[in-house]
Scaffold this active site. Structure first.
Site: not given
Ligand code: ATR
Length: 263
Positions: A65, A150
């Site tokens: 995106k 996070r």
């Molecule tokens: P991207 O970060 O590549 O845009 P996304 O799927 O759009 O991917 O976003 C994933 C979201 O889920 C993020 O906010 C991510 O947090 P981080 O920025 O800290 O990675 C959150 N997320 C995914 N797994 C997580 C977990 N185990 N605990 C807390 N937050 C999580």
């Protein structure tokens, strides 16, 4: 025949083809909508196909995106502000990138007759969909938008564009009227978000961007404690409807069949 496409990686599970091909059929259009798994190195050549009218419209999903932007000629104001494009079309020989996720979220909230104006909203997650949700919440005049992620630096990055948001620590759950899960937590069965539901109170709206599974632990726990829960299915359908309308100049209906297709 017109060619439409959704691109992403992975893409197998995308329900966009099902939805768009249903609307193509009931509107008797001579068109087809396919899905294509791509690598980032293939984006440029794909946009060439749009310019040459081999492809008439593209939906973009995770993880492209934002990466697609350098190859486009122009962005709508919504795509510019969110730096996120989910819909591509050709207008007067110019390849335009637009973002219908904002409208999708807004219409989904209006559909359940929830009034965001004056409300305190806690947004969990600062990933791909979060800028679209923040823009929609601001348009709907939320009183306060709190964001918790996070990785705090990602929330801080969002604050550079959206000065109105306030950052709260990951794990802290301040008082709110509406809470939104825009993280990927809940996509897998065993995942849960650490919220002490006994302290949340009742009469709040819990909104999960996830629609598969249709009821995440986040939504289940919310309902058990006297709160309202809504998943991301309508947001997904409304963003698709908005893309279809741009490409085909007609608004496809959202009926029972459409709701069943997205399951
Ligand atoms: P991207 O970060 O590549 O845009 P996304 O799927 O759009 O991917 O976003 C994933 C979201 O889920 C993020 O906010 C991510 O947090 P981080 O920025 O800290 O990675 C959150 N997320 C995914 N797994 C997580 C977990 N185990 N605990 C807390 N937050 C999580």
């Amino acid at each position: 025949m017109k060619n439409f496409l959704v691109i992403g990686n992975p893409i197998e599970h995308s329900l966009s083809p099902k939805l768009h091909n249903y609307w193509i059929k009931i509107n008797n259009l001579n068109a087809i909508y396919n899905k294509k798994k791509l690598e980032i190195s293939e984006l440029e050549i794909l946009i060439k196909d749009v310019r040459e009218r081999k492809i008439h419209g593209i939906n973009v999903t995770v993880p492209f995106k934002n990466n697609i932007i350098p190859f486009l000629d122009k962005l709508s104001s919504e795509a510019e502000k969110t730096q996120s494009v989910n819909t591509i079309y050709l207008k007067d020989d110019i390849v335009v990138g637009h973002n219908t996720d904002i409208e999708g979220f807004e219409l989904a909230i209006k559909n359940i007759k929830y009034d965001v104006s004056g409300k305190k909203v806690l947004l969990l997650g600062a990933g791909g969909v979060s800028p679209s949700i923040i823009l929609a919440l601001s348009k709907m005049r939320a009183n306060k938008i709190l964001i918790s992620n996070r990785t705090q630096s990602k929330a801080e990055n969002l604050k550079k564009t959206f000065k109105e948001i306030e950052i709260v620590e990951w794990g802290a759950i301040p008082n709110f009227d509406m809470i939104i899960n825009a993280t990927s937590l809940g996509l897998k069965d065993n995942e849960n978000i650490n919220i002490d539901y006994s302290k949340v109170g009742s009469g709040k709206l819990f909104y999960d961007v996830i629609y598969n599974p249709s009821e995440t632990k986040f939504l289940k726990s919310a309902k058990k404690t006297g709160n309202k829960g809504e998943n991301g299915k309508k947001m997904f359908i409304y963003q698709a409807q908005a893309s279809f309308k741009i490409w085909n100049s007609l608004e496809p209906t959202i009926d029972e069949k459409v709701m069943e297709l997205v399951n």
